[in-house]
Each structure stands twice: as structure tokens, then as C-alpha cells.
Design a protein around this motif. Sequence first.
Motif, short mmCIF file in Angstrom:
data_model
loop_
_atom_site.label_atom_id
_atom_site.label_comp_id
_atom_site.label_asym_id
_atom_site.label_seq_id
_atom_site.Cartn_x
_atom_site.Cartn_y
_atom_site.Cartn_z
N ALA A 1 0.86 -1.18 0.00
CA ALA A 1 0.00 0.00 0.00
C ALA A 1 0.89 1.23 0.00
N ALA A 2 0.55 2.20 -0.82
CA ALA A 2 1.28 3.47 -0.85
C ALA A 2 0.35 4.54 -0.34
N PHE A 3 0.75 5.23 0.70
CA PHE A 3 -0.06 6.30 1.23
C PHE A 3 0.35 7.59 0.55
N LEU A 4 -0.60 8.21 -0.13
CA LEU A 4 -0.28 9.34 -0.98
C LEU A 4 -1.24 10.46 -0.73
N CYS A 5 -0.72 11.62 -0.43
CA CYS A 5 -1.56 12.79 -0.43
C CYS A 5 -1.10 13.61 -1.60
N SER A 6 -1.86 14.64 -2.03
CA SER A 6 -1.73 14.96 -3.42
C SER A 6 -1.22 16.33 -3.75
N GLU B 1 -5.45 -0.37 -7.04
CA GLU B 1 -6.69 0.19 -6.52
C GLU B 1 -6.40 1.49 -5.78
N LEU B 2 -7.22 2.48 -6.00
CA LEU B 2 -7.13 3.77 -5.30
C LEU B 2 -8.24 3.85 -4.28
N VAL B 3 -7.89 4.27 -3.07
CA VAL B 3 -8.89 4.50 -2.02
C VAL B 3 -8.79 5.95 -1.57
N CYS B 4 -9.89 6.68 -1.61
CA CYS B 4 -9.94 8.07 -1.15
C CYS B 4 -10.53 8.08 0.25
N SER B 5 -9.81 8.73 1.20
CA SER B 5 -10.23 8.68 2.59
C SER B 5 -11.17 9.81 2.99
N GLY B 6 -11.39 10.78 2.09
CA GLY B 6 -12.28 11.88 2.43
C GLY B 6 -12.44 12.84 1.28
N ASN B 7 -13.29 13.84 1.44
CA ASN B 7 -13.48 14.84 0.41
C ASN B 7 -12.25 15.73 0.31
N ILE B 8 -11.88 16.10 -0.91
CA ILE B 8 -10.75 16.99 -1.14
C ILE B 8 -11.28 18.41 -1.21
N PRO B 9 -10.95 19.27 -0.24
CA PRO B 9 -11.56 20.60 -0.17
C PRO B 9 -10.90 21.61 -1.11
N MET C 1 -4.81 11.54 2.19
CA MET C 1 -6.10 11.56 1.52
C MET C 1 -6.28 10.37 0.58
N TYR C 2 -5.20 9.81 0.07
CA TYR C 2 -5.29 8.72 -0.89
C TYR C 2 -4.44 7.53 -0.45
N THR C 3 -4.91 6.33 -0.72
CA THR C 3 -4.12 5.12 -0.56
C THR C 3 -4.13 4.37 -1.89
N VAL C 4 -2.96 3.92 -2.32
CA VAL C 4 -2.86 3.08 -3.51
C VAL C 4 -2.40 1.70 -3.06
N GLN C 5 -3.14 0.66 -3.44
CA GLN C 5 -2.87 -0.67 -2.93
C GLN C 5 -2.98 -1.72 -4.04
#
Length: 246
Positions: free
Chosen positions: A19-24, A170-178, A150-154
Motif C-alpha cells: 500500500a502506498a499512502f499518498l496525499c496529493s 486500486e485507489l482508495v480516497c479517505s475523504g473529500n478533497i476541499p 487523503m489517498y491510498t494506492v494498494q
Amino acid sequence: MKRGAMKRTLTLLLGAVLAAFLCSCSLFSAGLAGDDSNETASPLGVPVKPLEVAEHDWWVSEGGKFSYVAVLKNPNDSLACLSPCLHVRIQHYDWSKAEDYIDVPLVVEPGSTVVSAGSWGIDGRGVASVDFVLDDRGSWEEVAPFSDEMYTVQNILLNKMLFDNSLTGELVCSGNIPIEGVGAVELAVVVRDSRGKIVGEATAFVDDPPIGRPVPFEAPLHVKDSFDDESCTYEIHARPSPPNNA
């Protein structure tokens, strides 16, 4: 404009389920790292250091396709750059043809390192030079550091085919991007050899990902002749983007 989460990069080793934890975010600069003389005053009264080009490369595949990677950094501690505009300007040997690709990330967060990458189906064999130029359309906003993931790539896998390879995951978004205008996530992959040199790139878009639910993606790889899948590593960067069909 509201601000959003920044990207953090992890190296993905081939053959493992990681899993790669990525914020953008993303992008480019003129100015040299550590050169305080490049600082300019902002309307906020805080000195501004220009975005830095930390690394860049371009190449032409055997079939004539042009590809590039630009790795950039915002050296400021509290200033985000909004909508900077990167020009990738391609000049051909006969000087009769020039092309200009434009990438406009929504925001580059303070202290972040971000990536622009791409590939064109042009006659790249005639490319003489490539310039990476940042115009003056970006603006600056003073913000507190933002470190939420905000994002996880797994579940990253390399798919080997007869003529082309691709990365799936697979991309997982953990919340709304404001951030105003967000409707998708852009993924940029930097492929490196065992010495850390750039040998390939890939990009993919995920439109309107639901919160907390994995969304599959596939990113076609564009690599140099020196690419060796046995020894390469893959860095995946994610950033908020307007809808891909906008």
C-alpha cells in the motif's frame, strides 16, 4: 480557493502486495534550490521561494513516442502555490515544428514534492530539445502544513504483455478533497532502475472516486530501452484533478 491534501511518495517494490499512502498535488518551477536571492515578496508579506525543478527527464521510444517526467518541489514552509502552469515545449531538429504541452495542477502544498508525467504519439525521433517552463499564472496562499493522508494506492501489480506493459492497482480516497474544481484523481508513476535513474512513466485518472471504497485503475507504461522489470521500482504519486472529461 480552498486547499487540499498533499502527496507523499512511497516506492513500490515489484512482486509484493503493498500500500502506498499518498496525499496529493503538483507542479513546476524556475529557480534554484537554496538560492535565497530568488525570493520575491508576496501580497501576504511573506517571502516567496519559487517552485524548484528537483529532477526531469525525457526520451523517445523505438516507435517514436515522446515521454517525459518532471519532479518538482515547493520549498516554502507555509505557502501553497495555486494553479501553476507548466509548459513542456518540444522543438524539432528542422525548426519547422514546435509543440507545447500544458499541465495545470490545482495546488502545490508547502514542502511537497510532486510529479508531472506524460506521453505523446508524435514523431518523437525528430525532437531536438525540450524546455520545461513555468509561466506567471500561479498564485500563492499562506496555509498551515497539511499532512493528512487523503489517498491510498494498494494491490499494485505489473502486467507484462507482448508489446506493452501496464501497472494495475486500486485507489482508495479517505475523504473529500476541499479544493474548488476537484472531480478526479490523477496518478503519475515514476519508474526507476537499480541506480535510481528514471527509466519510465505512466499516468491514469480515476473520476469521482467514492470515499472509502477501492477503485481499480490501469496505467500503461512508457519506458526507455534500458527498462528491466526485474530491478525497477515504481513511485506512485496522486493529486486532485478536474474531471478527466472536463
